[in-house]
Design a protein around this motif. Structure first.
Motif, short mmCIF file in Angstrom:
data_model
loop_
_atom_site.label_atom_id
_atom_site.label_comp_id
_atom_site.label_asym_id
_atom_site.label_seq_id
_atom_site.Cartn_x
_atom_site.Cartn_y
_atom_site.Cartn_z
N LEU A 60 0.81 -1.21 0.00
CA LEU A 60 0.00 0.00 0.00
C LEU A 60 0.85 1.27 0.00
O LEU A 60 0.44 2.28 -0.58
CB LEU A 60 -0.93 0.00 1.22
CG LEU A 60 -2.09 -1.01 1.18
CD1 LEU A 60 -2.89 -0.95 2.47
CD2 LEU A 60 -3.00 -0.73 -0.01
N ASP A 61 2.04 1.22 0.65
CA ASP A 61 2.87 2.42 0.64
C ASP A 61 3.37 2.73 -0.77
O ASP A 61 3.46 3.90 -1.18
CB ASP A 61 4.04 2.27 1.60
CG ASP A 61 4.92 1.07 1.27
OD1 ASP A 61 4.42 0.12 0.62
OD2 ASP A 61 6.10 1.08 1.65
N GLN A 62 3.64 1.67 -1.55
CA GLN A 62 4.05 1.90 -2.93
C GLN A 62 2.87 2.34 -3.80
O GLN A 62 3.05 3.10 -4.76
CB GLN A 62 4.68 0.63 -3.50
CG GLN A 62 5.98 0.22 -2.82
CD GLN A 62 6.63 -0.98 -3.48
OE1 GLN A 62 6.41 -1.26 -4.66
NE2 GLN A 62 7.47 -1.69 -2.72
N VAL A 63 1.68 1.87 -3.47
CA VAL A 63 0.49 2.35 -4.18
C VAL A 63 0.31 3.84 -3.94
O VAL A 63 0.05 4.61 -4.88
CB VAL A 63 -0.76 1.57 -3.71
CG1 VAL A 63 -2.02 2.22 -4.24
CG2 VAL A 63 -0.69 0.13 -4.14
N TRP A 64 0.47 4.26 -2.70
CA TRP A 64 0.34 5.68 -2.38
C TRP A 64 1.41 6.51 -3.09
O TRP A 64 1.13 7.58 -3.61
CB TRP A 64 0.43 5.88 -0.87
CG TRP A 64 0.32 7.30 -0.44
CD1 TRP A 64 1.32 8.12 0.00
CD2 TRP A 64 -0.87 8.10 -0.43
NE1 TRP A 64 0.83 9.37 0.30
CE2 TRP A 64 -0.51 9.39 0.04
CE3 TRP A 64 -2.21 7.85 -0.78
CZ2 TRP A 64 -1.44 10.41 0.17
CZ3 TRP A 64 -3.12 8.87 -0.63
CH2 TRP A 64 -2.74 10.14 -0.17
N SER A 65 2.62 5.98 -3.12
CA SER A 65 3.70 6.70 -3.82
C SER A 65 3.42 6.81 -5.31
O SER A 65 3.68 7.84 -5.93
CB SER A 65 5.04 5.97 -3.59
OG SER A 65 5.37 5.94 -2.21
N GLY A 69 3.39 10.52 -6.23
CA GLY A 69 4.73 10.91 -6.63
C GLY A 69 4.94 10.80 -8.12
O GLY A 69 4.05 10.39 -8.87
N PRO A 70 6.13 11.15 -8.57
CA PRO A 70 6.45 11.01 -10.00
C PRO A 70 6.54 9.54 -10.40
O PRO A 70 6.95 8.69 -9.62
CB PRO A 70 7.80 11.71 -10.13
CG PRO A 70 8.40 11.65 -8.75
CD PRO A 70 7.25 11.72 -7.80
N SER A 71 6.12 9.25 -11.62
CA SER A 71 6.13 7.87 -12.11
C SER A 71 7.53 7.52 -12.62
O SER A 71 8.19 8.34 -13.24
CB SER A 71 5.11 7.71 -13.23
OG SER A 71 5.14 6.41 -13.76
N ALA A 77 3.62 2.25 -13.00
CA ALA A 77 2.89 2.09 -14.26
C ALA A 77 1.69 1.17 -14.08
O ALA A 77 0.60 1.42 -14.65
CB ALA A 77 3.82 1.55 -15.33
N ILE A 78 1.86 0.09 -13.31
CA ILE A 78 0.76 -0.83 -13.08
C ILE A 78 -0.40 -0.14 -12.36
O ILE A 78 -1.57 -0.27 -12.73
CB ILE A 78 1.24 -2.06 -12.29
CG1 ILE A 78 2.20 -2.89 -13.12
CG2 ILE A 78 0.05 -2.90 -11.83
CD1 ILE A 78 2.82 -4.06 -12.37
N VAL A 79 -0.04 0.62 -11.32
CA VAL A 79 -1.08 1.29 -10.54
C VAL A 79 -1.79 2.37 -11.35
O VAL A 79 -3.02 2.44 -11.40
CB VAL A 79 -0.47 1.88 -9.25
CG1 VAL A 79 -1.50 2.75 -8.53
CG2 VAL A 79 0.00 0.77 -8.33
#
Length: 356
Positions: A60-65, A69-71, A77-79
């Motif tokens: 979830l922390d990476q989903v939020w990022s 945040g910048p891609s 890309a997946i999210v």
């Protein structure tokens, strides 16, 4: 002369009050409001699961990022490109189907009714198979408007066959059954005649959130918003109509107008949802029953409940379809059909429903 002694009568005992420390019963309105807040929380949780769970699990922390945040990574890309559009489409379509189902059940006074009863799904399917098989249109954007037009025409035909301004719930149900049978016969015949049409139609008709872009949602968003606002505005007169036509007339309800506008709301909501994702069944059947059990039959409460909890069901069903047979997926329409089938069996076995 002696004065008689007056006999004192004890005062009437005061009504017993609540025992010290006893809990006071909460007003039903407070419970209903709490249910709406719970629906918001569950919708946020379902959206988070939809963004994080799939063939590749993303914390979830990476989903939020990825959202803030910048891609730059594969997970971003997946999210952003795959799961976020899928989640937004699922939330909008689920809300439309749940609200459309609630309006349908209230209008027809039939607890087993779902949006397909007015021919919306059949009309959209017939228009799409015509666009693919006859006109050679194969893109989602291309036959989106055909699906919308087909849903509107089928709903109009059902309303006309059901008596027009004098339509009754029973006649609407019978007209919807007849139109559904005729249109799905046409769909099956044309699909078997054109094998290429069968391949395209098979993917659309199963009901899926995969590969649906936000642009499709933005195209039908005005129709979905208009249908939702119209349905919520009709909550009070539909509640009066549910008491019976005589009671509704006595309360000043314009019965014919309410019925026509209800059909329009159902067409906008379910036609738009079907055009984007294909026919997804049983969402409009399951959620109104669950909402009615908690908040009661008052449409002023039931309609917001359905608009909140239906996307929760659709998003969770989509997540289940992603993880049950990895790395493949089961389309969300198949998952909701399985869950809805179980509920349908339960409903028809209940004494009150079986006697309708």
């Amino acid at each position: 002369m002696s004065i008689g002694t007056c006999t004192a009568h004890p005062a009437d005992p005061a009504p017993p009050g609540p025992a010290p420390g006893a809990k006071q019963p909460r007003p039903r309105g407070s419970l209903r409001t709490a249910g709406l807040l719970l629906g918001v929380v569950l919708l946020v949780v379902a959206a988070a699961l939809s963004l994080a769970v799939g063939a590749k699990q993303i914390p979830l922390d990476q989903v939020w990022s990825a959202l803030t945040g910048p891609s730059g990574t594969e997970n971003d890309a997946i999210v952003r490109d795959l799961r976020l559009p899928r989640t937004l489409v699922g939330a909008a379509v689920g809300s439309a189907l749940g609200l459309g189902g609630a309006v349908m059940q209230t209008l027809t006074r039939n607890p087993l009714a779902d949006p397909g009863l007015l021919g919306v799904n059949a009309g959209a399917s017939a228009a799409v198979v015509t666009a693919i098989g006859v006109l050679g249109i194969t893109s989602f954007t291309g036959y989106l408007w055909f699906a919308l037009a087909g849903a509107a025409l089928a709903a109009t035909a059902v309303h006309a066959l059901g008596g027009g301004r004098w339509a009754t719930p029973v006649r609407l149900a019978l007209a919807g059954t007849a139109v559904n049978a005729a249109l799905f016969g046409y769909v099956n015949g044309l699909s078997l005649w054109h094998l290429s049409t069968l391949d395209e139609m098979r993917y659309w008709s199963v009901g899926t959130l995969a590969k649906r872009e936000v642009s499709l949602l933005l195209t039908v968003a005005p129709l979905l918003v208009a249908g939702a606002l119209l349905a919520l505005a009709l909550a009070r007169p539909l509640g009066a109509l549910a008491l019976g036509e005589d009671h509704a007339l006595a309360l000043g309800t314009r019965v014919r107008r309410v019925r026509v506008l209800s059909v329009v709301a159902i067409t906008l909501l379910c036609g738009g949802a079907t055009a984007v994702c294909g026919p997804i069944g049983f969402v409009g059947l399951m959620i109104p029953h669950a909402a009615r059990a908690f908040c009661g039959p008052d449409p002023r409460w039931m309609f917001p409940y359905c608009a909140l909890y239906a996307p929760v069901l659709l998003l969770v069903s989509d997540v289940i379809g992603r993880v049950v047979v990895p790395p493949s997926e089961i389309e969300v329409g198949t998952v909701t059909a399985f869950l809805g089938g179980l509920l349908f069996i339960h409903l028809v076995r209940r004494r009150k429903v079986a006697q309708l």
